[in-house]
Write an enzyme that holds these catalytic residues in place. Structure first.
Site, mmCIF file in Angstrom:
data_model
loop_
_atom_site.group_PDB
_atom_site.id
_atom_site.type_symbol
_atom_site.label_atom_id
_atom_site.label_comp_id
_atom_site.label_asym_id
_atom_site.label_seq_id
_atom_site.Cartn_x
_atom_site.Cartn_y
_atom_site.Cartn_z
ATOM 1 N N CYS A 10 2.032 -7.525 15.591
ATOM 2 C CA CYS A 10 3.388 -6.987 15.835
ATOM 3 C C CYS A 10 4.443 -8.063 15.644
ATOM 4 O O CYS A 10 5.615 -7.755 15.529
ATOM 5 C CB CYS A 10 3.549 -6.478 17.260
ATOM 6 N N HIS A 18 0.853 -1.193 0.000
ATOM 7 C CA HIS A 18 0.000 0.000 0.000
ATOM 8 C C HIS A 18 0.892 1.248 0.000
ATOM 9 O O HIS A 18 2.126 1.133 0.026
ATOM 10 C CB HIS A 18 -0.990 -0.028 1.170
ATOM 11 N N HIS A 44 -2.653 -2.705 17.081
ATOM 12 C CA HIS A 44 -3.536 -3.507 16.230
ATOM 13 C C HIS A 44 -4.949 -3.652 16.782
ATOM 14 O O HIS A 44 -5.815 -4.233 16.123
ATOM 15 C CB HIS A 44 -2.904 -4.878 15.970
ATOM 16 N N LYS A 67 -7.754 -2.192 6.595
ATOM 17 C CA LYS A 67 -8.580 -3.041 5.722
ATOM 18 C C LYS A 67 -10.042 -2.890 6.085
ATOM 19 O O LYS A 67 -10.909 -2.813 5.221
ATOM 20 C CB LYS A 67 -8.156 -4.501 5.880
ATOM 21 N N CYS A 109 1.312 -10.716 20.284
ATOM 22 C CA CYS A 109 0.469 -10.085 19.256
ATOM 23 C C CYS A 109 1.007 -10.513 17.897
ATOM 24 O O CYS A 109 2.159 -10.217 17.567
ATOM 25 C CB CYS A 109 0.489 -8.565 19.377
ATOM 26 N N HIS A 144 3.808 1.520 2.565
ATOM 27 C CA HIS A 144 5.029 0.807 2.183
ATOM 28 C C HIS A 144 5.762 1.611 1.098
ATOM 29 O O HIS A 144 6.984 1.721 1.098
ATOM 30 C CB HIS A 144 4.704 -0.576 1.592
ATOM 31 N N CYS A 183 -3.815 -4.904 22.071
ATOM 32 C CA CYS A 183 -2.558 -4.354 21.549
ATOM 33 C C CYS A 183 -2.853 -2.919 21.095
ATOM 34 O O CYS A 183 -3.795 -2.702 20.317
ATOM 35 C CB CYS A 183 -2.062 -5.179 20.369
ATOM 36 N N LYS A 185 -6.246 6.688 9.625
ATOM 37 C CA LYS A 185 -5.320 5.569 9.557
ATOM 38 C C LYS A 185 -5.806 4.570 8.497
ATOM 39 O O LYS A 185 -6.992 4.277 8.425
ATOM 40 C CB LYS A 185 -5.245 4.890 10.943
HETATM 41 N N1 MSP Z 1 8.510 -6.962 8.450
HETATM 42 C C1 MSP Z 1 8.600 -5.899 9.352
HETATM 43 C C2 MSP Z 1 9.887 -5.119 9.170
HETATM 44 C C3 MSP Z 1 11.151 -5.928 9.301
HETATM 45 S S1 MSP Z 1 12.563 -4.958 8.969
HETATM 46 C C4 MSP Z 1 13.841 -5.938 9.343
HETATM 47 C C5 MSP Z 1 7.425 -4.933 9.148
HETATM 48 N N2 MSP Z 1 6.752 -5.085 7.991
HETATM 49 S S2 MSP Z 1 5.492 -4.179 7.564
HETATM 50 O O1 MSP Z 1 5.081 -4.666 6.277
HETATM 51 O O2 MSP Z 1 4.514 -4.172 8.605
HETATM 52 O O3 MSP Z 1 6.021 -2.716 7.441
HETATM 53 C C6 MSP Z 1 7.084 -2.443 6.552
HETATM 54 C C7 MSP Z 1 7.462 -0.973 6.612
HETATM 55 O O4 MSP Z 1 6.371 -0.203 6.122
HETATM 56 C C8 MSP Z 1 7.753 -0.504 8.036
HETATM 57 O O5 MSP Z 1 8.883 0.324 8.072
HETATM 58 C C9 MSP Z 1 6.500 0.263 8.407
HETATM 59 O O6 MSP Z 1 6.735 1.306 9.308
HETATM 60 C C10 MSP Z 1 6.108 0.825 7.050
HETATM 61 N N3 MSP Z 1 4.703 1.180 7.001
HETATM 62 C C11 MSP Z 1 3.625 0.358 7.127
HETATM 63 N N4 MSP Z 1 2.490 1.118 7.091
HETATM 64 C C12 MSP Z 1 2.823 2.418 6.947
HETATM 65 C C13 MSP Z 1 2.118 3.620 6.782
HETATM 66 N N5 MSP Z 1 0.813 3.689 6.822
HETATM 67 N N6 MSP Z 1 2.844 4.745 6.567
HETATM 68 C C14 MSP Z 1 4.210 4.730 6.444
HETATM 69 N N7 MSP Z 1 4.896 3.635 6.607
HETATM 70 C C15 MSP Z 1 4.243 2.464 6.941
HETATM 71 O O7 MSP Z 1 7.200 -4.111 9.993
#
Ligand code: MSP
Length: 528
Positions: free
Chosen positions: A129, A18, A147, A301, A126, A21, A144, A298
């Site tokens: 997390c 999304h 979440h 889904k 969790c 990411h 949590c 925020k």
């Molecule tokens: N798999 C772990 C990270 C392991 S690093 C060794 C994880 N994955 S995640 O898919 O949940 O998140 C990946 C990255 O995307 C994280 O840095 C997280 O902060 C970022 N983001 C997820 N949702 C986000 C937003 N809504 N806004 C900005 N960044 C976000 O955590």
């Protein structure tokens, strides 16, 4: 600066990418592209985090194997990064064989040297997390806080890492290196978390979590996600407990890990502790960016407001990702939360990229063609003894000075702030054109003055092209073509005489860099 190594967080593959990411990958790509203008050796790592209970459960719910889910979704991340021109050197998957083997060796080494021990444990887990929670961090309803889900009560034998052994060393490192955690305001949060740190569970019973890397010599235990996930930063470049590769020796320690604020604890406490235990140097910087909301809400889904990055490109019919990259990168000051909204997107990219930047180049080149058949004459070049238009030299000097200001922002990972400086030069150049009205100068027959005004602006546009390149690589390439400017040059090589005498461009060669986003398109709801 001889080499630069940069990484992103690796994304969980229990869903598709999304724009949150995407925000992180865009920021990282911009930093990487900027530093590739300052060094000859850039290494940019990204990838996917594929183990853990969350992925196991999602796959089970879909009736497919975890590996099938990982293959399917990991590819979606790769496709999205391709569409956004994320120019990484390597994409690691934690299900890659070499990674799994090295993680097993790391784990074994830590067990052998007494940093990891086995103990029985009861805690609240969790799966969102992928970690155990401290009861005092739960909401009043026992959920949590991130979440809003009730954690599972887990009672198992686990392996534990002696985090407490490294507590003092990490506190000292954070205090002695004020730029270790960026932005600095987050360091206090981490120091507070360190106060009541405990040893951490680093494995899960296979009976509960099947989808993980086996502990060598104890296949009843899976290595729990964080030691697996964090190690990607070193396994990807060839770390080995006995015989690390040449690449590893060259690139480690990493210059910066770019991550979201939610996973700062893992990167600034757990990861340094693992590295200290492995006797490896610590990362130079950990840059924790803020979170992206959608229309100030925020993303979730259940709210149905999750936006995929490629759907933004599709719904605005953008052939290149540049406008989206620019918008995301400038959505928040360093480390703060940002927001995405269709209206804001349209307004900002139209104003900054189409009206101010693209249009300035377009009309300046068009005037050069109209008045001088696209030719820059010797007398148009601005020098100390040839400045007919007041302020031209000063403006060019200012633009070159801005290069240093922008570099300095990048040294502190202030990506939006750097962009503001770049747009600042564009605004000054626009004002210079309005103030000096080259069309009036031409009407009055003051042709050298007119030519000087245009050449000054073109000179400034060369600087803008170089500086905007990390944000908008395709637009920059098009601008460079029209200016006959060498975009491969390093920032240090930028001079005040990029524009050379002679025919620069013909009418047919002028093209708009970026057409305004059509307001009608923004109303399409295809994005969701
Ligand atoms: N798999 C772990 C990270 C392991 S690093 C060794 C994880 N994955 S995640 O898919 O949940 O998140 C990946 C990255 O995307 C994280 O840095 C997280 O902060 C970022 N983001 C997820 N949702 C986000 C937003 N809504 N806004 C900005 N960044 C976000 O955590």
């Amino acid at each position: 600066m001889d080499r630069f190594y940069i990484t992103t967080a690796i994304d969980y593959v229990n869903g598709a990418p999304h724009i949150g990411h995407a925000y992180e990958k865009i920021l990282t790509d911009i930093i990487a592209r900027h530093y590739s203008q300052r060094t000859n050796d850039m290494y940019f790592l990204t990838g996917t985090d594929e183990h853990g209970i969350k992925i196991q459960k999602t796959a089970a719910a879909k009736g497919i194997s975890p590996k099938e889910l990982c293959d399917e979704n990991s590819q979606k991340f790769k496709d999205a990064w391709k569409a956004l021109d994320i120019n990484y050197n390597k994409f690691i998957r934690t299900t890659d064989d070499y990674h799994k083997k090295t993680v097993q060796k790391i784990f074994k080494k830590l067990v052998e040297q007494g940093d990891i021990y086995k103990n029985s444990y009861e805690g609240l887990y969790c799966s969102g997390c992928e970690c155990f929670l401290n009861p005092k961090d739960l909401t009043e309803d026992g959920l949590c806080p991130d979440h809003l889900k009730k954690p599972d009560v887990v009672k198992e034998e686990n392996y534990f890492f002696k985090l407490t052994k490294y507590k003092d060393a990490i506190i000292k490192h954070i205090k002695e290196n004020p730029d270790f955690i960026v932005p600095a305001f987050r360091a206090n949060e981490v120091l507070n978390q360190l106060e009541d740190i405990q040893d951490i569970s680093v494995s899960r019973a296979k009976s509960n979590v099947k989808w993980g890397i086996d502990v060598l010599d104890d296949p009843e235990q899976s290595i729990y996600v964080w030691i697996d996930a964090l190690s990607n930063y070193i396994t990807a470049i060839g770390y080995d407990t006995e015989n690390p590769s040449e690449d590893f020796k060259k690139y480690w320690p990493v210059d910066v890990h770019v991550i979201g604020k939610d996973i700062l604890k893992f990167h600034s406490i757990y990861w340094p502790a693992f590295l200290l235990a492995l006797d490896l140097p610590l990362p130079k910087h950990i840059f924790a960016h803020g979170w992206i909301t959608i229309d100030e809400t925020k993303m979730s889904k259940s709210l149905g407001n999750v936006i995929s990055p490629t759907s933004v490109l599709e719904s605005f019919e953008l052939k290149e990702p540049d406008a989206f990259r620019y918008y995301m990168a400038t959505s928040a000051p360093c480390g703060r939360d940002g927001n995405y909204s269709d209206d804001d997107f349209k307004e900002k990219v139209n104003a900054h990229l189409a009206n101010s930047m693209g249009n300035l180049l377009n009309r300046t080149l068009s005037m050069l063609v109209k008045y001088f058949d696209g030719e820059v004459k010797e007398e148009f070049l601005i020098s100390a003894n040839n400045e007919l238009v007041e302020g031209s030299q000063k403006l060019i000097k200012h633009a070159l000075g801005t290069v240093k200001v922008v570099e300095n922002h990048f040294n502190h990972f202030e990506i939006a702030e750097a962009a503001q400086e770049i747009m600042g030069i564009v605004d000054m150049a626009n004002k210079f054109v309005t103030d000096n009205a080259p069309w009036t100068l031409a009407k009055e027959g003051k042709m050298t003055e007119c030519g000087q005004v245009l050449t000054t602006v073109l000179e400034i546009m060369c600087v803008v092209t170089a500086l905007i390149y990390p944000y908008c690589p395709n637009f920059a390439k098009e601008m460079a073509r029209q200016l006959s400017f060498n975009l491969d040059a390093k920032l240090d090589d930028l001079t005040s005489d990029n524009i050379k005498c002679g025919k620069l461009i013909s009418k047919e060669e002028i093209k708009p860099v970026f057409l305004r986003v059509d307001s009608e398109l923004a109303d399409k709801s295809a994005k969701k």
